[in-house]
Write a protein that holds these residues in place. Structure first.
Motif, short mmCIF file in Angstrom:
data_model
loop_
_atom_site.label_atom_id
_atom_site.label_comp_id
_atom_site.label_asym_id
_atom_site.label_seq_id
_atom_site.Cartn_x
_atom_site.Cartn_y
_atom_site.Cartn_z
N MET A 32 -7.76 60.23 -48.71
CA MET A 32 -7.74 58.97 -47.97
C MET A 32 -7.46 57.78 -48.89
N ALA A 33 -8.05 57.78 -50.06
CA ALA A 33 -7.83 56.69 -51.02
C ALA A 33 -6.36 56.61 -51.41
N ASP A 34 -5.70 57.75 -51.56
CA ASP A 34 -4.27 57.76 -51.88
C ASP A 34 -3.47 57.07 -50.79
N SER A 35 -3.80 57.35 -49.52
CA SER A 35 -3.08 56.73 -48.41
C SER A 35 -3.29 55.22 -48.39
N ILE A 36 -4.52 54.78 -48.56
CA ILE A 36 -4.83 53.36 -48.49
C ILE A 36 -4.22 52.62 -49.69
N GLU A 37 -4.29 53.22 -50.87
CA GLU A 37 -3.70 52.58 -52.05
C GLU A 37 -2.20 52.42 -51.89
N ALA A 38 -1.56 53.33 -51.16
CA ALA A 38 -0.12 53.25 -50.92
C ALA A 38 0.24 52.22 -49.85
N GLY A 39 -0.78 51.52 -49.32
CA GLY A 39 -0.52 50.55 -48.27
C GLY A 39 -0.35 51.19 -46.91
N ARG A 40 -0.78 52.45 -46.80
CA ARG A 40 -0.63 53.19 -45.55
C ARG A 40 -1.99 53.36 -44.87
N TRP A 41 -2.08 54.32 -43.96
CA TRP A 41 -3.22 54.42 -43.06
C TRP A 41 -3.94 55.75 -43.14
N VAL A 42 -5.24 55.67 -42.89
CA VAL A 42 -6.02 56.83 -42.48
C VAL A 42 -6.22 56.68 -40.98
N HIS A 43 -5.47 57.46 -40.20
CA HIS A 43 -5.58 57.42 -38.75
C HIS A 43 -6.79 58.24 -38.33
N THR A 44 -7.56 57.75 -37.37
CA THR A 44 -8.77 58.43 -36.94
C THR A 44 -8.71 58.73 -35.45
N PHE A 45 -9.13 59.94 -35.06
CA PHE A 45 -9.01 60.34 -33.66
C PHE A 45 -10.12 61.31 -33.29
N GLY A 46 -10.59 61.19 -32.05
CA GLY A 46 -11.56 62.12 -31.48
C GLY A 46 -11.65 61.89 -29.99
N CYS A 47 -12.43 62.72 -29.31
CA CYS A 47 -12.60 62.62 -27.86
C CYS A 47 -14.08 62.55 -27.51
N GLY A 48 -14.40 61.89 -26.40
CA GLY A 48 -15.78 61.85 -25.94
C GLY A 48 -16.68 61.19 -26.96
N HIS A 49 -17.82 61.83 -27.25
CA HIS A 49 -18.74 61.26 -28.21
C HIS A 49 -18.19 61.31 -29.63
N ALA A 50 -17.14 62.07 -29.85
CA ALA A 50 -16.49 62.10 -31.17
C ALA A 50 -15.63 60.86 -31.41
N THR A 51 -15.59 59.94 -30.44
CA THR A 51 -14.99 58.63 -30.72
C THR A 51 -16.01 57.68 -31.35
N ILE A 52 -17.29 58.00 -31.28
CA ILE A 52 -18.32 57.11 -31.82
C ILE A 52 -18.16 56.92 -33.32
N PRO A 53 -17.93 57.99 -34.12
CA PRO A 53 -17.71 57.73 -35.56
C PRO A 53 -16.47 56.91 -35.84
N ILE A 54 -15.48 56.98 -34.97
CA ILE A 54 -14.27 56.18 -35.14
C ILE A 54 -14.58 54.70 -34.91
N GLU A 55 -15.31 54.43 -33.84
CA GLU A 55 -15.69 53.05 -33.54
C GLU A 55 -16.67 52.50 -34.58
N GLU A 56 -17.44 53.38 -35.18
CA GLU A 56 -18.44 52.97 -36.16
C GLU A 56 -17.81 52.50 -37.47
N MET A 57 -16.72 53.15 -37.89
CA MET A 57 -16.23 52.87 -39.24
C MET A 57 -15.33 51.64 -39.33
N TYR A 58 -14.56 51.35 -38.27
CA TYR A 58 -13.66 50.20 -38.35
C TYR A 58 -13.21 49.79 -36.96
N PRO A 59 -13.25 48.49 -36.63
CA PRO A 59 -13.70 47.38 -37.47
C PRO A 59 -15.20 47.16 -37.30
N ARG A 60 -15.88 46.93 -38.41
CA ARG A 60 -17.29 46.56 -38.39
C ARG A 60 -17.69 46.01 -39.75
#
Length: 253
Positions: A32-60
């Motif tokens: 993930m650090a390699d992607s961010i350092e390159a000016g790119r993205w760590v895309h995050t995806f899940g369904c149902g309650h597995a969207t909660i960790p996605i909403e938790e990490m960014y933006p906050r």
């Protein structure tokens, strides 16, 4: 007390994550650090309650630019339960093969990106579609979920694979496959699920490690500050800077 039983179960999972998953968390963070350092993205995806960790990490507060939440509204946490966007529709949609392919058409990707997926059981089609499409596009695929507990469970996807089979790297959330962890008198079903606590634990262990790696490399992080701390006169400016950088990256301008 069942409250203490649940608390002990959650603590035990957090300890198990610490004792068994630190190496893979570090490996995931490096990708993930390699992607961010390159000016790119760590895309995050899940369904149902597995969207909660996605909403938790960014933006906050305490999160930073580099994580791109992909949350499909019909697959996210639902509050109406019945009627529009209810449980019946959600359960149907997460099992529809091909839906994830259509979701992926709505975004721009790069081979330097990372796809970070959350799936407790690893068998539902939308997540598997997204993982397969990400691999086709040359991205590294990292999956967090109950991998050991899900082993041998039949996938619903025509590929014959579950999401853990597709991943370049797996971090086991160490949650029981049934999720609920506390037995209740005179009832067949347990209460007190622990997968969300496990996911959130893994998220912040990973994200803080990403931050540590990037800081050691000398990469500037655009962190969302708290704007509720009295006397912090520059918090608003730092927040605006983070949002500006996010907008520039997401639009490519």
């Amino acid at each position: 007390m069942l409250a203490k039983e649940w608390l002990n179960n959650a603590r035990a999972i957090m300890t198990q994550i610490e004792e068994t998953q630190m190496d893979n968390i570090r490996k995931a963070a490096e990708i993930m650090a390699d992607s961010i350092e390159a000016g790119r993205w760590v895309h995050t995806f899940g369904c149902g309650h597995a969207t909660i960790p996605i909403e938790e990490m960014y933006p906050r507060i305490g999160g930073f630019v580099g994580f791109h939440p992909m949350i499909e509204l019909p697959l996210t946490f639902f509050t109406r339960i019945t009627g529009e966007m209810g449980v019946h529709q959600f359960v149907f949609l997460e099992r529809v093969e091909g839906y994830g392919i259509e979701i992926m058409k709505g975004y721009n990707f790069d081979t330097r990106d990372t796809m970070w997926l959350f799936s407790h059981s690893g068998i539902n089609n939308v997540n598997i579609d997204v993982a397969l499409e990400a691999k086709k596009k040359g991205m590294k695929v990292i999956v967090f979920g109950s991998a050991a507990e899900a082993k041998g469970k039949q996938t619903r996807h025509s590929s014959g694979k579950n999401i853990f089979d597709i991943a370049d790297l797996v971090v086991d959330s160490c949650a029981p496959i049934g999720d609920a962890s506390v037995s209740l008198k005179n009832h067949q079903d347990k209460v007190g699920p622990v997968s969300t606590m496990a996911f959130i634990t893994c998220v912040w262990m990973t994200v803080t490690t990403v931050a540590e790696i990037l800081a050691e490399r000398g990469v500037k992080l655009y962190i969302h500050p708290s704007h509720n701390v009295p006397g912090d006169e520059t918090a608003k400016d730092r927040l605006e800077e983070a949002l500006r950088v996010y907008k520039e990256r997401i639009t490519g301008v």
